[in-house]
Design a protein around this motif. Sequence first.
Motif, PDB file in Angstrom:
ATOM      1  N   GLY A 323       2.691  -8.412  -9.980  1.00  0.00           N
ATOM      2  CA  GLY A 323       2.282  -8.165  -8.241  1.00  0.00           C
ATOM      3  C   GLY A 323       1.474  -7.501  -8.832  1.00  0.00           C
ATOM      4  N   GLY A 324       0.599  -7.662  -7.398  1.00  0.00           N
ATOM      5  CA  GLY A 324      -0.489  -6.941  -7.751  1.00  0.00           C
ATOM      6  C   GLY A 324      -0.787  -5.465  -7.248  1.00  0.00           C
ATOM      7  N   TYR A 325      -0.411  -5.001  -6.162  1.00  0.00           N
ATOM      8  CA  TYR A 325      -0.303  -2.896  -6.242  1.00  0.00           C
ATOM      9  C   TYR A 325       0.968  -2.479  -6.129  1.00  0.00           C
ATOM     10  N   ALA A 326       0.802  -0.881  -6.594  1.00  0.00           N
ATOM     11  CA  ALA A 326       2.031  -0.610  -6.752  1.00  0.00           C
ATOM     12  C   ALA A 326       2.459  -0.655  -5.106  1.00  0.00           C
ATOM     13  N   VAL A 327       1.395   0.050  -4.046  1.00  0.00           N
ATOM     14  CA  VAL A 327       1.278   0.164  -2.991  1.00  0.00           C
ATOM     15  C   VAL A 327       0.275  -0.360  -2.357  1.00  0.00           C
ATOM     16  N   HIS A 328       0.878  -1.492  -1.690  1.00  0.00           N
ATOM     17  CA  HIS A 328      -0.321  -2.132  -0.648  1.00  0.00           C
ATOM     18  C   HIS A 328      -0.285  -2.075   0.691  1.00  0.00           C
ATOM     19  N   VAL A 329      -1.228  -0.433   1.453  1.00  0.00           N
ATOM     20  CA  VAL A 329      -1.753  -0.799   2.957  1.00  0.00           C
ATOM     21  C   VAL A 329      -1.832  -2.127   3.685  1.00  0.00           C
ATOM     22  N   THR A 330      -1.678  -2.952   4.765  1.00  0.00           N
ATOM     23  CA  THR A 330      -1.437  -4.146   5.388  1.00  0.00           C
ATOM     24  C   THR A 330      -2.920  -3.519   6.106  1.00  0.00           C
ATOM     25  N   SER A 331      -3.157  -2.137   7.005  1.00  0.00           N
ATOM     26  CA  SER A 331      -3.724  -2.105   7.805  1.00  0.00           C
ATOM     27  C   SER A 331      -4.315  -1.325   7.783  1.00  0.00           C
ATOM     28  N   THR A 332      -5.333  -0.059   7.932  1.00  0.00           N
ATOM     29  CA  THR A 332      -5.965   1.121   8.280  1.00  0.00           C
ATOM     30  C   THR A 332      -6.642   1.585   9.741  1.00  0.00           C
ATOM     31  N   SER A 333      -7.360   0.111   9.555  1.00  0.00           N
ATOM     32  CA  SER A 333      -7.565   0.677  11.669  1.00  0.00           C
ATOM     33  C   SER A 333      -6.353   0.693  12.405  1.00  0.00           C
ATOM     34  N   LYS A 334      -5.149  -0.078  11.759  1.00  0.00           N
ATOM     35  CA  LYS A 334      -4.634   0.439  12.716  1.00  0.00           C
ATOM     36  C   LYS A 334      -3.550   1.614  12.932  1.00  0.00           C
ATOM     37  N   CYS A 335      -3.588   2.564  11.807  1.00  0.00           N
ATOM     38  CA  CYS A 335      -3.053   3.367  11.856  1.00  0.00           C
ATOM     39  C   CYS A 335      -4.061   4.822  11.946  1.00  0.00           C
ATOM     40  N   ALA A 351      -0.029  -4.131 -13.368  1.00  0.00           N
ATOM     41  CA  ALA A 351      -0.358  -3.957 -12.289  1.00  0.00           C
ATOM     42  C   ALA A 351      -0.479  -5.044 -12.477  1.00  0.00           C
ATOM     43  N   LEU A 352      -1.440  -6.194 -11.591  1.00  0.00           N
ATOM     44  CA  LEU A 352      -2.267  -7.013 -11.355  1.00  0.00           C
ATOM     45  C   LEU A 352      -3.641  -6.630 -11.008  1.00  0.00           C
ATOM     46  N   LYS A 353      -3.639  -5.424 -10.126  1.00  0.00           N
ATOM     47  CA  LYS A 353      -4.836  -4.505  -8.761  1.00  0.00           C
ATOM     48  C   LYS A 353      -4.983  -3.894  -9.478  1.00  0.00           C
ATOM     49  N   GLY A 354      -3.692  -2.950  -9.238  1.00  0.00           N
ATOM     50  CA  GLY A 354      -3.461  -1.489  -9.480  1.00  0.00           C
ATOM     51  C   GLY A 354      -2.942  -0.349  -8.645  1.00  0.00           C
ATOM     52  N   LEU A 355      -3.196   0.980  -8.644  1.00  0.00           N
ATOM     53  CA  LEU A 355      -2.193   2.106  -7.739  1.00  0.00           C
ATOM     54  C   LEU A 355      -2.114   1.551  -6.202  1.00  0.00           C
ATOM     55  N   THR A 356      -3.312   1.028  -5.745  1.00  0.00           N
ATOM     56  CA  THR A 356      -3.046   0.821  -4.506  1.00  0.00           C
ATOM     57  C   THR A 356      -4.411  -0.049  -3.741  1.00  0.00           C
TER      58      THR A 356
END
Length: 362
Positions: A323-335, A351-356
């Motif tokens: 997997g890429g991230y432990a936590v992936h947040v799809t959008s910051t602008s919508k929230c 992780a292939l990319k990191g924590l988040t």
Amino acid sequence: MSGTTTSRRLPAAGAVAALSLLLCSLPPAPAAADGTARASTVDVSTAAQLRSALAAAQPGQTIRLAPGVYHGSFVTQRPGTAAAPITLTGPADAVLVNDGPSGSAPSCPVPTAGWDSGYGIWLYGAPYWRLTGFTVRDSKKGIVLDRSPHVVVDGVSVHHVDDEAVHFRRSSSDGVIRNSRISHTGLAQPGYGEGVYIGSAGSNWGCHGDSGGADRSDRVQVLGNRFGPSIAAEHIDVKEGTFDGVIRGNAFDGTGISGQNSADSWVDVKGNGYLIEGNTGTVAAPAVFANGYETHNPSTSPSFPNGCGNVWRDNVSDLGGLGGYAVHVTSTSKCAGDPNVVHASNTVTGALKGLTNIAVTP
């Protein structure tokens, strides 16, 4: 005759009066806060007995399953109360199996004569129940709660079901599932094989929404459960329109996640204000796995932000190089007005990319 006597028999009318006085002086039978008499334990050992007990259940009653396999359709529409919930309990070797579905289904699921939903156990309009200890398997769905708030599922096992294992639906708010074991879901439809499903997709609010709005299965708590392996979809799918739940202390084994219908994470959060903390997650091949936890922001009618204001802390993730991230947040602008927060107390390995993919909060 002698004019003195030492005793005489009480007339019949006097005896009745005395007995009435005695009975009136005894304490009343225990009652629930709403005035209903507390019922006793009902022991069942056959499917017919279980169906009868579910149909006649009263506040405060306990229905106790003997070990064995119970084949059939098991549904109740009997409400408990806050002061006197109804309990269905049994050991792990008391097993509910629904060999359905069968018959003609209504346009929206509702208990209907001549139709078997295929659900292992179905609570419809039945708040304040406790489901403890027993097993559900070999059914279309495992445990389904419709219009049934304040239900506690504790120490059950649900496995080898065609679709999802446990579903809080139709505004079944303030529920709890804890200390339970879920595995081997989605045997017929992998993309619909969630472990715990909270709420309903916006596209299904016509059936499952509250008075034409969202499915407000709010404040559901998922605590200390073991998920997997072979859960084909998300271990927990939090749908849009739900708020303020807690996902804490669970163990996720992602082996067997299918990737179908975008099912590629342990937890998918489309609801708002969830606390996700103290969970552990692992994954190993075979699995189609993108990220440990994901948020999404679907548009809905009625319209409001979705997938916002959720908090992650103290979670331990091992992505196994898949997997890429432990936590992936799809959008910051919508929230922007209610951001998602990932604390530095979360950790990740493999992780292939990191924590988040967002800034970490101390």
